[in-house]
Motif scaffolding. Structure first.
Motif, PDB file in Angstrom:
ATOM      1  N   ARG A  95       0.847  -1.200   0.000  1.00  0.00           N
ATOM      2  CA  ARG A  95       0.000   0.000   0.000  1.00  0.00           C
ATOM      3  C   ARG A  95       0.876   1.240   0.000  1.00  0.00           C
ATOM      4  O   ARG A  95       1.791   1.369   0.810  1.00  0.00           O
ATOM      5  N   TYR A  96       0.596   2.138  -0.915  1.00  0.00           N
ATOM      6  CA  TYR A  96       1.333   3.392  -0.998  1.00  0.00           C
ATOM      7  C   TYR A  96       0.386   4.524  -1.375  1.00  0.00           C
ATOM      8  O   TYR A  96      -0.439   4.374  -2.273  1.00  0.00           O
ATOM      9  N   ARG A  97       0.537   5.629  -0.674  1.00  0.00           N
ATOM     10  CA  ARG A  97      -0.148   6.869  -1.025  1.00  0.00           C
ATOM     11  C   ARG A  97       0.890   7.805  -1.621  1.00  0.00           C
ATOM     12  O   ARG A  97       1.855   8.173  -0.961  1.00  0.00           O
ATOM     13  N   VAL A  98       0.716   8.197  -2.865  1.00  0.00           N
ATOM     14  CA  VAL A  98       1.641   9.093  -3.541  1.00  0.00           C
ATOM     15  C   VAL A  98       1.090  10.513  -3.419  1.00  0.00           C
ATOM     16  O   VAL A  98      -0.087  10.753  -3.700  1.00  0.00           O
ATOM     17  N   VAL A  99       1.958  11.439  -2.982  1.00  0.00           N
ATOM     18  CA  VAL A  99       1.543  12.828  -2.801  1.00  0.00           C
ATOM     19  C   VAL A  99       2.568  13.752  -3.438  1.00  0.00           C
ATOM     20  O   VAL A  99       3.770  13.598  -3.225  1.00  0.00           O
ATOM     21  N   LYS A 100       2.060  14.705  -4.201  1.00  0.00           N
ATOM     22  CA  LYS A 100       2.909  15.719  -4.819  1.00  0.00           C
ATOM     23  C   LYS A 100       3.024  16.925  -3.899  1.00  0.00           C
ATOM     24  O   LYS A 100       2.015  17.480  -3.470  1.00  0.00           O
ATOM     25  N   ARG A 101       4.219  17.308  -3.622  1.00  0.00           N
ATOM     26  CA  ARG A 101       4.596  18.515  -2.892  1.00  0.00           C
ATOM     27  C   ARG A 101       3.582  18.955  -1.846  1.00  0.00           C
ATOM     28  O   ARG A 101       3.467  18.348  -0.793  1.00  0.00           O
ATOM     29  N   ASN A 102       2.837  20.025  -2.111  1.00  0.00           N
ATOM     30  CA  ASN A 102       1.922  20.632  -1.142  1.00  0.00           C
ATOM     31  C   ASN A 102       0.458  20.427  -1.519  1.00  0.00           C
ATOM     32  O   ASN A 102      -0.367  21.337  -1.366  1.00  0.00           O
ATOM     33  N   ASP A 103       0.142  19.263  -2.010  1.00  0.00           N
ATOM     34  CA  ASP A 103      -1.221  18.926  -2.435  1.00  0.00           C
ATOM     35  C   ASP A 103      -2.211  19.197  -1.298  1.00  0.00           C
ATOM     36  O   ASP A 103      -2.153  18.570  -0.240  1.00  0.00           O
ATOM     37  N   LEU A 104      -3.121  20.125  -1.530  1.00  0.00           N
ATOM     38  CA  LEU A 104      -4.114  20.524  -0.528  1.00  0.00           C
ATOM     39  C   LEU A 104      -5.046  19.379  -0.152  1.00  0.00           C
ATOM     40  O   LEU A 104      -5.296  19.120   1.024  1.00  0.00           O
ATOM     41  N   VAL A 105      -5.567  18.686  -1.141  1.00  0.00           N
ATOM     42  CA  VAL A 105      -6.573  17.649  -0.893  1.00  0.00           C
ATOM     43  C   VAL A 105      -5.999  16.501  -0.073  1.00  0.00           C
ATOM     44  O   VAL A 105      -6.699  15.896   0.735  1.00  0.00           O
ATOM     45  N   SER A 106      -4.697  16.248  -0.237  1.00  0.00           N
ATOM     46  CA  SER A 106      -4.078  15.152   0.516  1.00  0.00           C
ATOM     47  C   SER A 106      -3.889  15.503   1.993  1.00  0.00           C
ATOM     48  O   SER A 106      -3.361  14.694   2.745  1.00  0.00           O
ATOM     49  N   ASN A 107      -4.351  16.662   2.398  1.00  0.00           N
ATOM     50  CA  ASN A 107      -4.216  17.073   3.803  1.00  0.00           C
ATOM     51  C   ASN A 107      -5.568  17.399   4.440  1.00  0.00           C
ATOM     52  O   ASN A 107      -5.628  18.070   5.462  1.00  0.00           O
ATOM     53  N   ILE A 108      -6.649  16.930   3.825  1.00  0.00           N
ATOM     54  CA  ILE A 108      -7.980  17.176   4.406  1.00  0.00           C
ATOM     55  C   ILE A 108      -8.734  15.860   4.538  1.00  0.00           C
ATOM     56  O   ILE A 108      -8.465  14.933   3.790  1.00  0.00           O
ATOM     57  N   ALA A 164       0.750  22.289   3.193  1.00  0.00           N
ATOM     58  CA  ALA A 164       0.027  21.548   2.162  1.00  0.00           C
ATOM     59  C   ALA A 164      -1.273  22.278   1.824  1.00  0.00           C
ATOM     60  O   ALA A 164      -2.356  21.906   2.259  1.00  0.00           O
ATOM     61  N   VAL A 165      -1.141  23.352   1.050  1.00  0.00           N
ATOM     62  CA  VAL A 165      -2.283  24.221   0.760  1.00  0.00           C
ATOM     63  C   VAL A 165      -2.399  24.580  -0.725  1.00  0.00           C
ATOM     64  O   VAL A 165      -3.080  25.531  -1.068  1.00  0.00           O
ATOM     65  N   ASP A 166      -1.778  23.821  -1.597  1.00  0.00           N
ATOM     66  CA  ASP A 166      -1.737  24.179  -3.017  1.00  0.00           C
ATOM     67  C   ASP A 166      -2.629  23.256  -3.852  1.00  0.00           C
ATOM     68  O   ASP A 166      -2.310  22.091  -4.053  1.00  0.00           O
ATOM     69  N   ILE A 167      -3.737  23.809  -4.324  1.00  0.00           N
ATOM     70  CA  ILE A 167      -4.655  23.010  -5.153  1.00  0.00           C
ATOM     71  C   ILE A 167      -4.020  22.662  -6.499  1.00  0.00           C
ATOM     72  O   ILE A 167      -4.321  21.619  -7.086  1.00  0.00           O
ATOM     73  N   ASN A 168      -3.100  23.498  -6.989  1.00  0.00           N
ATOM     74  CA  ASN A 168      -2.434  23.201  -8.263  1.00  0.00           C
ATOM     75  C   ASN A 168      -1.593  21.934  -8.170  1.00  0.00           C
ATOM     76  O   ASN A 168      -1.452  21.216  -9.159  1.00  0.00           O
ATOM     77  N   ASP A 169      -1.036  21.663  -6.987  1.00  0.00           N
ATOM     78  CA  ASP A 169      -0.286  20.421  -6.819  1.00  0.00           C
ATOM     79  C   ASP A 169      -1.217  19.211  -6.841  1.00  0.00           C
ATOM     80  O   ASP A 169      -0.761  18.089  -7.049  1.00  0.00           O
ATOM     81  N   HIS A 170      -2.495  19.428  -6.636  1.00  0.00           N
ATOM     82  CA  HIS A 170      -3.445  18.314  -6.649  1.00  0.00           C
ATOM     83  C   HIS A 170      -3.888  17.942  -8.063  1.00  0.00           C
ATOM     84  O   HIS A 170      -4.138  16.769  -8.334  1.00  0.00           O
TER      85      HIS A 170
END
Length: 192
Positions: A95-108, A164-170
């Protein structure tokens, strides 16, 4: 899965898409035809939440041997509570969760007290929490870019959650903007 819970919206989507639509029945038919195959579950954002719930459901209900389940999500939000995260860790080895930089959605939604310092044990268990393992790209995710694998629950010490507040990273992973990709009807050449 005792005590595990997920966000209501995610649960409703899972029920409609996997249980009620017949997708589970289709999966079982394919399983009969190809018993040696692995089940790879993946998704982005809400799709990541659905993939993690499907993986846990399939493993817990013994629809598929858990050693054959592979779970990789991209920009997955915190899907469930502490018990859900623990159940994923217990039932799904790969199991792996991949996250780009400051992805906002990955922090809510936010965890209130991921280190269990302020909350009572009962309150701690009700908060949303990530399962391990995080693959974090602190860059644009171009071909050959570096990443690190975090083995801590809820990503602490692995990425700056406050930043982690950047929607563009999402919306762009591995140089593919998912809105443009979907509008173009998912052409293979956009994935290279």
């Amino acid at each position: 899965m005792a005590g595990s819970g997920v966000i209501t919206y995610f649960h409703q989507a899972f029920q409609k898409l996997f249980i009620e639509s017949g997708l589970q029945d289709d999966l079982m038919e394919l399983r009969k035809k190809h018993p040696a195959y692995r089940l790879w579950l993946t998704g982005h954002s809400l799709g990541g939440s659905l993939a993690s719930m499907t993986a846990l459901y399939a493993a817990h209900h013994k629809l598929i041997d858990q050693s054959k389940i592979r779970l990789i999500t991209f920009g997955e939000p915190r899907t469930g509570n502490v018990a859900f995260a623990k159940a994923i860790e217990t039932e799904i080895d790969f199991r792996y969760r991949v996250v780009k930089r400051n992805d906002l959605v990955s922090n809510i939604p936010n965890s209130v007290d991921p280190n269990a310092i302020l909350l009572t044990p009962a309150m701690f268990d009700k908060q949303p929490l990530f399962y391990r393992y995080l693959v974090h790209y602190d860059n644009l995710m171009a071909k050959g870019d570096s990443f690190k694998v975090c083995e801590l629950s809820d990503d602490h010490g692995c990425r700056n959650l406050a930043g982690a507040v950047d929607i563009n990273d999402h919306v762009t992973y591995f140089n593919v903007n998912h809105d443009e990709y979907n509008k173009a009807r998912c052409p293979r050449n956009m994935l290279q």
